[in-house]
Design a protein around this motif. Structure first.
Motif, mmCIF file in Angstrom:
data_model
loop_
_atom_site.group_PDB
_atom_site.id
_atom_site.type_symbol
_atom_site.label_atom_id
_atom_site.label_comp_id
_atom_site.label_asym_id
_atom_site.label_seq_id
_atom_site.Cartn_x
_atom_site.Cartn_y
_atom_site.Cartn_z
ATOM 1 N N VAL A 1 26.948 -26.560 -7.298
ATOM 2 C CA VAL A 1 27.898 -26.896 -6.234
ATOM 3 C C VAL A 1 28.359 -25.614 -5.552
ATOM 4 O O VAL A 1 28.736 -24.645 -6.215
ATOM 5 N N ARG B 1 23.737 -33.585 -0.415
ATOM 6 C CA ARG B 1 23.277 -33.552 -1.802
ATOM 7 C C ARG B 1 21.774 -33.782 -1.762
ATOM 8 O O ARG B 1 21.293 -34.661 -1.058
ATOM 9 N N MET C 1 29.458 -28.730 -0.589
ATOM 10 C CA MET C 1 30.790 -29.187 -0.248
ATOM 11 C C MET C 1 31.217 -28.494 1.042
ATOM 12 O O MET C 1 30.813 -27.372 1.310
ATOM 13 N N ARG D 1 34.812 -32.081 0.684
ATOM 14 C CA ARG D 1 33.971 -33.285 0.636
ATOM 15 C C ARG D 1 32.511 -32.902 0.489
ATOM 16 O O ARG D 1 32.095 -31.837 0.902
ATOM 17 N N THR D 2 31.743 -33.832 -0.060
ATOM 18 C CA THR D 2 30.308 -33.593 -0.184
ATOM 19 C C THR D 2 29.692 -33.608 1.209
ATOM 20 O O THR D 2 29.813 -34.587 1.940
#
Length: 150
Positions: free
Chosen positions: A88, A9, A1, A5-6
């Protein structure tokens, strides 16, 4: 993150989770080559990544596909959160590089950190991020860096 926001990934292999530190291995997940001038990340590179639930950084050991150590790329992050198979972390813009032989230690992206506005939005997090970068730099320049990953 990053900034809520991502950012990226990617799949990785869980190597260990002792409740405090999570270790995963993953191939280079970027698109194409990322040339920083002092190191290149490219297809075939393998990252062994160390994340802590109680520290404000992540350390990524970078090797070529044949196993040659390139060095360590360290991200300043909020402490990691693992939920099931998902890990995360929130990137806080500051980074540190340590070459394989330890002769090149450099702080990165301090301008991005200043421009991020974190110091105004969350002064406590900004102070923790700067303290984490200082700690990593001290370790990277001394003998304590290897013990960090044991």
């Amino acid at each position: 993150m990053k900034a809520g926001r991502t950012k990226i990934r990617y799949p990785s292999e869980l190597l260990a989770d002792d409740g405090t530190r999570v270790t995963v291995r993953a191939p280079w997940a970027g698109a194409g080559v990322r040339d920083f001038g002092f190191v290149r990340f490219e297809a075939g590179d393998v990252f062994t990544e160390y994340y802590w639930r109680d520290r404000w950084y992540a350390v990524k050991e970078v090797r070529t596909g044949t196993g040659t150590l390139k060095g360590w790329y360290c991200d300043i992050t909020r402490p990691a959160v693992r939920t099931g198979a998902e890990l995360v972390v929130e990137d806080l813009d500051l980074d540190l590089w340590r070459s394989a032989d330890g002769t090149d230690v450099r702080r990165l992206d301090e301008d991005e950190f200043a421009a991020s506005g974190l110091a105004e939005r969350d002064p406590g997090a900004a102070a923790a991020a700067v303290a984490a970068l200082d700690t990593l730099e001290r370790l990277a320049r001394g003998d304590g860096f290897g013990a960090l990953l044991m």
